[in-house]
Design an enzyme around this catalytic site. Sequence first.
Site, PDB file in Angstrom:
ATOM      1  N   ASP A   1       0.867  -1.172   0.000  1.00  0.00           N
ATOM      2  CA  ASP A   1       0.000   0.000   0.000  1.00  0.00           C
ATOM      3  C   ASP A   1       0.909   1.229   0.000  1.00  0.00           C
ATOM      4  OD1 ASP A   1      -2.929   1.016   0.752  1.00  0.00           O
ATOM      5  OD2 ASP A   1      -1.460   2.203   1.869  1.00  0.00           O
ATOM      6  N   ILE A   2       0.639   2.165  -0.883  1.00  0.00           N
ATOM      7  CA  ILE A   2       1.448   3.391  -0.929  1.00  0.00           C
ATOM      8  C   ILE A   2       0.828   4.404   0.039  1.00  0.00           C
ATOM      9  CG2 ILE A   2       2.253   5.282  -2.405  1.00  0.00           C
ATOM     10  CD1 ILE A   2       3.511   2.539  -3.075  1.00  0.00           C
TER      11      ILE A   2
ATOM     12  N   HIS B   1       5.746  13.802 -15.894  1.00  0.00           N
ATOM     13  CA  HIS B   1       6.495  15.042 -16.159  1.00  0.00           C
ATOM     14  C   HIS B   1       6.598  15.860 -14.877  1.00  0.00           C
ATOM     15  CE1 HIS B   1       3.411  18.330 -16.573  1.00  0.00           C
ATOM     16  NE2 HIS B   1       2.613  17.376 -17.027  1.00  0.00           N
TER      17      HIS B   1
ATOM     18  N   GLU C   1       7.669  18.942 -20.610  1.00  0.00           N
ATOM     19  CA  GLU C   1       6.454  18.351 -21.205  1.00  0.00           C
ATOM     20  C   GLU C   1       5.519  19.453 -21.669  1.00  0.00           C
ATOM     21  OE1 GLU C   1       2.200  16.896 -21.185  1.00  0.00           O
ATOM     22  OE2 GLU C   1       3.133  18.514 -20.083  1.00  0.00           O
TER      23      GLU C   1
ATOM     24  N   ASP D   1       0.060  11.591 -15.457  1.00  0.00           N
ATOM     25  CA  ASP D   1      -0.004  13.041 -15.633  1.00  0.00           C
ATOM     26  C   ASP D   1      -1.388  13.489 -15.172  1.00  0.00           C
ATOM     27  OD1 ASP D   1       0.147  15.665 -16.462  1.00  0.00           O
ATOM     28  OD2 ASP D   1       0.475  15.218 -18.579  1.00  0.00           O
TER      29      ASP D   1
ATOM     30  N   HIS E   1      -3.630  24.506 -15.261  1.00  0.00           N
ATOM     31  CA  HIS E   1      -2.713  25.507 -15.829  1.00  0.00           C
ATOM     32  C   HIS E   1      -2.928  26.911 -15.257  1.00  0.00           C
ATOM     33  CE1 HIS E   1      -1.233  23.040 -19.558  1.00  0.00           C
ATOM     34  NE2 HIS E   1      -1.022  22.451 -18.401  1.00  0.00           N
TER      35      HIS E   1
HETATM   36  N1  TRP Z   1      -0.559  16.772 -20.512  1.00  0.00           N
HETATM   37  C1  TRP Z   1      -1.486  17.848 -20.338  1.00  0.00           C
HETATM   38  C2  TRP Z   1      -0.711  18.922 -19.629  1.00  0.00           C
HETATM   39  O1  TRP Z   1       0.224  18.626 -18.975  1.00  0.00           O
HETATM   40  C3  TRP Z   1      -2.679  17.476 -19.507  1.00  0.00           C
HETATM   41  C4  TRP Z   1      -3.601  16.558 -20.215  1.00  0.00           C
HETATM   42  C5  TRP Z   1      -4.642  16.903 -20.966  1.00  0.00           C
HETATM   43  C6  TRP Z   1      -3.530  15.142 -20.223  1.00  0.00           C
HETATM   44  N2  TRP Z   1      -5.249  15.791 -21.444  1.00  0.00           N
HETATM   45  C7  TRP Z   1      -4.592  14.717 -21.017  1.00  0.00           C
HETATM   46  C8  TRP Z   1      -2.694  14.216 -19.652  1.00  0.00           C
HETATM   47  C9  TRP Z   1      -4.816  13.366 -21.235  1.00  0.00           C
HETATM   48  C10 TRP Z   1      -2.910  12.871 -19.861  1.00  0.00           C
HETATM   49  C11 TRP Z   1      -3.960  12.445 -20.648  1.00  0.00           C
HETATM   50  O2  TRP Z   1      -1.047  20.065 -19.752  1.00  0.00           O
HETATM   51 ZN    ZN Z   2       0.617  17.589 -17.381  1.00  0.00          ZN
END
Ligand code: TRP
Ligand code: ZN
Length: 317
Positions: A43-44, A125, A171, A200, A287
């Site tokens: 378990d983490i 990332h 990324e 991500d 973002h």
């Molecule tokens: N990679 C995108 C980012 O870093 C985020 C993202 C949007 C995403 N749609 C995705 C990540 C689908 C994984 C899968 O801004």
């Molecule tokens: Zn991202």
Amino acid sequence: MKLSVSVRTAAAGAVATATLLAGGTASAGAAPAPAQRAAAAPDIPVANVKAHLSRLQSIATANGGNRAHGRPGYQASLTYLKDQLDAAGFTTRVQQFTASGRTGYNLVADWPGGDSEHVLMVGAHLDGVTSGPAINDNGSGSAAVLETALAVARTGYQPSSHLRFAWWGAEELGLVGSRYYVAQLSSADRSRIDGYLNFDMIGSPNPGYFVYDDDPVIEKTFKDYFAGIGVPTEIETEGDGRSDHASFKNAGVPVGGLFTGASRTKTTAQARKWGGTAGRAFDRCYHSSCDTTANIDDTALNRNSDAIAHTVWELSQ
Ligand code: TRP
Ligand code: ZN
């Protein structure tokens, strides 16, 4: 689609072991030999993952409010991870590249041992956008992958595959770090990678549980984990190719991953199955400056961290 030998073997092995433990093929009363028993993932502890997020938040706060490519907050984030991985016994490497006129860095951590012909890679990332501390995008994936790597070390796990963890730079500038990493591999080394798992955004505050619809064995391993804890999943459709798994997929490596949603809106049906708020984005702070430690759903972060460990263990033995 190319399917890896060891990923297939691992999955078949897990099925065989389950049958054995259920008494299906073992003679009555005979205990399975230890060598045939699959090691269960630990378990983490989500508290550990959250502690990493707090540190990444502090790093952003101390460095102009962000952890973006080419900025001091990125470098400090990388150092924070690297020190822990080095202390835990990983062999780390910092790979340098250039993007938009600034130097970028990938961090790659190999767990010594395992079959070097069968490499399982796990990545996230580490860079963020310039507008905020980037805690869900992508402190969340970075921290969960770090804690999974540290769990490998803590448990003294000896996988049959070779495990390699990676944190990508730039990324947000167009998958620059992961593309560079893949481009720098010899074709022989590329072909040794049986699978790449990408994380991500895995702690979105109004979360969905999305599984990448790519390599079927990887996808099934994630789905089985969530089915086992009674959490419904959907296929990820918000942005195929929008994260670092695309760099590997384009090179023919089987990929998979998890995602809890970005700017897309949660539907009524999704709110019914997952809770949260219909008509609101999965991550309203995507973002933006409010992507702080307050922008994390602990339950989603916990479930996804455990799903990562489960899948790493299942696919590497
Ligand atoms: N990679 C995108 C980012 O870093 C985020 C993202 C949007 C995403 N749609 C995705 C990540 C689908 C994984 C899968 O801004
Ligand atoms: Zn991202």
